[in-house]
Design an enzyme around this catalytic site. Structure first.
Site, PDB file in Angstrom:
ATOM      1  N   ARG A  54       0.828  -1.205   0.000  1.00 42.91           N
ATOM      2  CA  ARG A  54       0.000   0.000   0.000  1.00 42.91           C
ATOM      3  C   ARG A  54       0.857   1.247   0.000  1.00 42.91           C
ATOM      4  O   ARG A  54       1.750   1.404   0.832  1.00 42.91           O
ATOM      5  CB  ARG A  54      -0.906   0.015   1.241  1.00 42.91           C
ATOM      6  CG  ARG A  54      -1.627   1.334   1.507  1.00 42.91           C
ATOM      7  CD  ARG A  54      -3.039   1.321   0.997  1.00 42.91           C
ATOM      8  NE  ARG A  54      -3.719   2.593   1.125  1.00 42.91           N
ATOM      9  CZ  ARG A  54      -4.675   2.845   2.008  1.00 42.91           C
ATOM     10  NH1 ARG A  54      -5.034   1.906   2.874  1.00 42.91           N
ATOM     11  NH2 ARG A  54      -5.294   4.001   2.021  1.00 42.91           N
TER      12      ARG A  54
ATOM     13  N   ARG B  93      -5.637   1.801  -4.178  1.00 41.18           N
ATOM     14  CA  ARG B  93      -4.826   1.096  -3.197  1.00 41.18           C
ATOM     15  C   ARG B  93      -4.872  -0.393  -3.437  1.00 41.18           C
ATOM     16  O   ARG B  93      -5.888  -0.942  -3.864  1.00 41.18           O
ATOM     17  CB  ARG B  93      -5.239   1.451  -1.769  1.00 41.18           C
ATOM     18  CG  ARG B  93      -6.606   0.994  -1.280  1.00 41.18           C
ATOM     19  CD  ARG B  93      -7.795   1.814  -1.765  1.00 41.18           C
ATOM     20  NE  ARG B  93      -7.740   3.241  -1.522  1.00 41.18           N
ATOM     21  CZ  ARG B  93      -8.242   3.795  -0.406  1.00 41.18           C
ATOM     22  NH1 ARG B  93      -8.808   3.073   0.504  1.00 41.18           N
ATOM     23  NH2 ARG B  93      -8.181   5.089  -0.264  1.00 41.18           N
TER      24      ARG B  93
HETATM   25  C1  X6L Z   1     -18.730  13.269  -0.339  1.00 42.45           C
HETATM   26  C2  X6L Z   1     -17.411  13.429  -0.030  1.00 42.45           C
HETATM   27  C3  X6L Z   1     -19.243  11.995  -0.341  1.00 42.45           C
HETATM   28  C4  X6L Z   1     -16.615  12.347   0.263  1.00 42.45           C
HETATM   29  C5  X6L Z   1     -18.443  10.899  -0.047  1.00 42.45           C
HETATM   30  C6  X6L Z   1     -16.801   8.662   0.716  1.00 42.45           C
HETATM   31  C7  X6L Z   1     -14.920  10.048   0.739  1.00 42.45           C
HETATM   32  C8  X6L Z   1     -15.991   7.568   0.977  1.00 42.45           C
HETATM   33  C9  X6L Z   1     -14.099   8.962   1.010  1.00 42.45           C
HETATM   34  C10 X6L Z   1     -17.123  11.075   0.264  1.00 42.45           C
HETATM   35  C11 X6L Z   1     -16.272   9.911   0.575  1.00 42.45           C
HETATM   36  C12 X6L Z   1     -14.635   7.731   1.138  1.00 42.45           C
HETATM   37  C13 X6L Z   1     -13.328   2.902  -1.088  1.00 42.45           C
HETATM   38  C14 X6L Z   1     -13.991   3.733  -1.978  1.00 42.45           C
HETATM   39  C15 X6L Z   1     -12.596   4.889  -0.840  1.00 42.45           C
HETATM   40  C16 X6L Z   1     -13.663   1.522  -1.080  1.00 42.45           C
HETATM   41  C17 X6L Z   1     -15.260   2.008  -2.795  1.00 42.45           C
HETATM   42  C18 X6L Z   1     -13.793   6.526   1.436  1.00 42.45           C
HETATM   43  C19 X6L Z   1     -12.311   6.553   1.329  1.00 42.45           C
HETATM   44  N1  X6L Z   1     -12.449   3.642  -0.374  1.00 42.45           N
HETATM   45  N2  X6L Z   1     -14.953   3.306  -2.832  1.00 42.45           N
HETATM   46  N3  X6L Z   1     -13.530   4.987  -1.797  1.00 42.45           N
HETATM   47  N4  X6L Z   1     -14.640   1.134  -1.943  1.00 42.45           N
HETATM   48  N5  X6L Z   1     -16.213   1.546  -3.618  1.00 42.45           N
HETATM   49  O1  X6L Z   1     -13.122   0.691  -0.322  1.00 42.45           O
HETATM   50  O2  X6L Z   1     -14.289   5.482   1.808  1.00 42.45           O
HETATM   51  S1  X6L Z   1     -11.740   6.285  -0.307  1.00 42.45           S
HETATM   52 MG    MG Z   2     -11.235   2.796   3.725  1.00 41.22          MG
HETATM   53 MG    MG Z   3      -8.162   2.924   5.643  1.00 35.59          MG
END
Ligand code: X6L
Ligand code: MG
Ligand code: MG
Length: 169
Positions: A84, A93
């Protein structure tokens, strides 16, 4: 193994299935962790930063003698072990391990917030979690309200011996 925790796993680089498998194996073969349940694997649309490849996401339940902080250190070590790199915030990642729940505790330190912030709004977290925790009476909130499962599709369904399917050869 007096403590119970749920961990969310995600990968969207390289051999995503292999990274999930290797991460689950690392947890399984840690003598201080007992892997007790494993969800199916879901393919999910990226959230937060959308210009990246699809994720595979899953969740596991573990029992452990580790504190939450020690469990976090194990998760970070597994991430490091599996290459990572933290370059783009919310970006691609090889593997991500997030502690969702630890017993029924609310924890807030400089490095760890449990329950995991905004987890209830993320279908890629809640759909796998609900699959393995729907009958758990130990959750700090009701799991009835699953967010829209749009963007979350079953990719590899767990069988009766799910843990073994994930960790064998
Ligand atoms: C507005 C702003 C709405 C930010 C949502 C949601 C930001 C989730 C970060 C958000 C917002 C995250 C994964 C991912 C990430 C994963 C999928 C996060 C951190 N990790 N998408 N995006 N799976 N499908 O594991 O969770 S980055
Ligand atoms: Mg996460
Ligand atoms: Mg994490």
């Amino acid at each position: 193994m007096e403590n119970s925790a749920y961990i969310s796993l995600g990968s969207n680089m390289g051999d995503r299935f292999c990274y999930l498998k290797m991460a689950v194996q690392s947890l399984k073969y840690n003598p201080k962790i007992k892997l007790v349940n494993c969800s199916s694997i879901y393919e999910t649309d990226p959230v937060g930063y959308e210009d990246q490849d699809l994720f595979l996401n899953m969740a596991v339940e573990v029992k452990t003698v580790l504190t939450a902080q020690e469990l976090l250190e194990v998760c970070l070590a597994v991430e490091l072990e599996l290459g990572r790199k933290r370059e783009i915030k919310w970006g691609p990642r090889t593997i991500d391990l997030d502690i969702l729940l630890y017993n029924q505790e609310n924890i807030e330190t400089e490095t760890l917030i449990i329950p995991h912030p905004r987890m209830q709004e993320r279908a890629f977290v809640m759909v796998p979690l609900f699959e393995i925790a729907e009958n758990a009476s130990t959750l700090p909130f009701s799991l009835e309200k699953i967010p829209e499962s749009e963007g979350v599709r079953i990719w590899k369904r767990k069988n009766g011996e799910d843990v073994f399917e994930l960790t064998e050869s």
